[in-house]
Design a protein around this motif. Structure first.
Motif, PDB file in Angstrom:
ATOM      1  N   THR A  75      -8.468  -2.168  18.170  1.00 45.97           N
ATOM      2  CA  THR A  75      -9.266  -2.411  16.733  1.00 45.97           C
ATOM      3  C   THR A  75      -8.457  -3.737  15.882  1.00 45.97           C
ATOM      4  O   THR A  75      -8.767  -3.866  14.789  1.00 45.97           O
TER       5      THR A  75
ATOM      6  N   VAL B  98      -5.173   1.914  17.914  1.00 44.75           N
ATOM      7  CA  VAL B  98      -4.680   1.686  16.545  1.00 44.75           C
ATOM      8  C   VAL B  98      -3.157   1.508  16.529  1.00 44.75           C
ATOM      9  O   VAL B  98      -2.298   1.784  17.332  1.00 44.75           O
TER      10      VAL B  98
ATOM     11  N   GLU C 253      -9.132  -1.267   1.406  1.00 46.27           N
ATOM     12  CA  GLU C 253      -9.617  -0.489   2.402  1.00 46.27           C
ATOM     13  C   GLU C 253      -8.735  -0.138   3.540  1.00 46.27           C
ATOM     14  O   GLU C 253      -7.717  -1.014   3.851  1.00 46.27           O
ATOM     15  N   ASN C 254      -9.014   0.939   4.047  1.00 45.85           N
ATOM     16  CA  ASN C 254      -8.175   1.301   5.294  1.00 45.85           C
ATOM     17  C   ASN C 254      -9.291   1.352   6.393  1.00 45.85           C
ATOM     18  O   ASN C 254     -10.271   1.529   6.369  1.00 45.85           O
ATOM     19  N   ILE C 255      -8.488   1.201   7.794  1.00 44.16           N
ATOM     20  CA  ILE C 255      -9.503   1.105   8.665  1.00 44.16           C
ATOM     21  C   ILE C 255     -10.173   2.299   9.021  1.00 44.16           C
ATOM     22  O   ILE C 255     -10.990   2.361   9.548  1.00 44.16           O
ATOM     23  N   LEU C 256      -9.439   3.471   8.604  1.00 44.07           N
ATOM     24  CA  LEU C 256     -10.000   4.906   9.002  1.00 44.07           C
ATOM     25  C   LEU C 256     -11.345   4.923   8.104  1.00 44.07           C
ATOM     26  O   LEU C 256     -12.162   5.839   8.488  1.00 44.07           O
TER      27      LEU C 256
ATOM     28  N   LEU D 187       0.307  11.223  11.781  1.00 39.84           N
ATOM     29  CA  LEU D 187      -1.009  10.567  11.189  1.00 39.84           C
ATOM     30  C   LEU D 187      -2.222  11.132  11.922  1.00 39.84           C
ATOM     31  O   LEU D 187      -3.133  11.496  11.160  1.00 39.84           O
ATOM     32  N   LEU D 188      -2.358  11.182  12.970  1.00 38.69           N
ATOM     33  CA  LEU D 188      -3.299  11.634  14.012  1.00 38.69           C
ATOM     34  C   LEU D 188      -3.683  13.094  13.665  1.00 38.69           C
ATOM     35  O   LEU D 188      -4.695  13.754  13.762  1.00 38.69           O
TER      36      LEU D 188
END
Lengths: 286, 75
Positions: free
Chosen positions: A34, A57, A70-73, A106-107
């Protein structure tokens, strides 16, 4: 003589047809990074076009000033993609283990199944981004003991590849050529030996070419060798037309895998006519 | 850096930068003061991950080192 390996008839597909890595089952054999896209929306379109269901990621420090960006999520559908957090940029086993654990946290917060696996990178050299085999072996052992499903980036050295599998890596991922170099598969012979060693008595063991892809034919060539998948990023993200390249990569991955299963003809030095020798005009009848 | 807290304040290192906090602050207080509450972040305190549910109970001390990370694009 030229191509004794990689020939010799059709290969039976492992039942299920999906890419199976430990407890993880993927529908696509392409794993897509990504990073490096011009915009998040372009990234999202390219991931969609690539057909992948697994994206890598990275874990990085949050910006403490102006963190509201912005966050990639915001642009990744975490119900569609299994995220594969990496330890990119780590040069010691200690750092890689710390980053892997942060990625897991995080995940887990996101409820994404990718929390339980990691793409392990322990780099040895800033210029080549080649792996440090000693640090990679040490980190693999620690992360396996910590319950991770470890997918490990390594060189195309068959001896190191085998050692990593013996330590419990769920997938060994040899580089085709240096990360981001676009040089494709530089040593197909080494990759063939890696495949032979890793799949000996264990044909379902997943081997993924990670890094070096420049264009679609590189993906097809890797898949034709019999690897189970290809992980790539820059080749799509920095193509002149990333969306078109994402489509090309999808087609190349499928074509290469089909060709591997079909079993290519042996290479021969001289020609063999495709049209009948008999019945050509102008000769005498026999 | 002094190892003593001054005037009811402590200094901790967050992502490599010193931050001054009231004594008794928790890891959760720090995350909130940075505007990161509810954001996708993970916190490491002195090289050990602190699960999100444990942040409110984790009182910070002088010279603690924290990393606050998120996910970014990568290959």
């Amino acid at each position: 003589m030229e191509d004794q390996a990689g020939t010799g008839g059709a290969v039976a597909e492992i039942p299920g047809a999906a890419l199976q890595i430990g407890e993880f089952s993927l529908a696509s054999r392409l794993v897509v990074g990504t990073g490096k896209y011009a915009t998040y929306s372009e990234m999202a379109r390219c991931l969609d076009a690539s057909g992948t269901d697994c994206v890598t990621v990275a874990v990085r420090r949050e910006r403490l000033l102006n963190a509201a960006g912005e966050n990639i999520l915001d642009h990744l559908d975490t119900t569609r993609y299994t995220l594969l957090p990496n330890t990119a940029g780590c040069f010691t086993a200690d750092d890689a283990v710390r980053v892997a654990r942060l990625g897991r946290e995080l995940l887990r917060d996101l409820g994404n199944p990718g929390s339980e696996w990691v793409k392990l990178e322990v780099l040895g050299d800033q210029k080549t981004l080649l792996p440090d085999p000693v640090g990679t072996l040490a980190a693999t052992e620690r992360l396996v003991a910590d319950g991770f499903t470890v997918l490990v980036y390594t060189s195309d050295d068959p001896v190191v590849a085998k050692r990593l599998k013996d330590l419990g890596a769920a997938s060994v991922m040899p580089a085709g050529s240096p990360i981001g170099s676009g040089q494709g598969i530089l040593n197909a012979n080494s990759l063939r030996i890696c495949l032979e060693y890793l799949k000996d008595g264990d044909p379902g063991y997943p081997v993924i070419v990670d890094a070096g892809v420049g264009t679609a034919s590189d993906v097809a060539a890797a898949m034709e060798l019999g690897v189970d998948g290809v992980l790539l990023n820059t080749a799509i993200a920095h193509a002149a037309d990333p969306l078109r390249m994402a489509r090309a990569m999808r087609a190349a991955c499928e074509a290469g895998h089909e060709a591997f299963l079909a079993g290519r003809i042996p290479r021969k030095r001289y020609a063999t006519a495709s049209s009948p020798e008999d019945g050509r005009i102008g000769g005498s009848t026999t | 850096m002094s190892s003593k807290s001054i005037g009811g304040e402590i200094i901790v290192t967050v992502n490599g930068t010193d931050h001054q906090l009231p004594s008794g602050s928790t890891a959760h207080d720090l995350v909130a003061s940075l505007g990161l509450e509810g954001r996708p972040v993970a916190v490491e305190l002195n090289e050990h991950v602190v699960p999100r549910v444990e942040l409110p109970g984790r009182v910070l001390h002088q010279d603690d080192r924290l990393e606050i990370v998120t996910l970014v694009g990568g290959g």
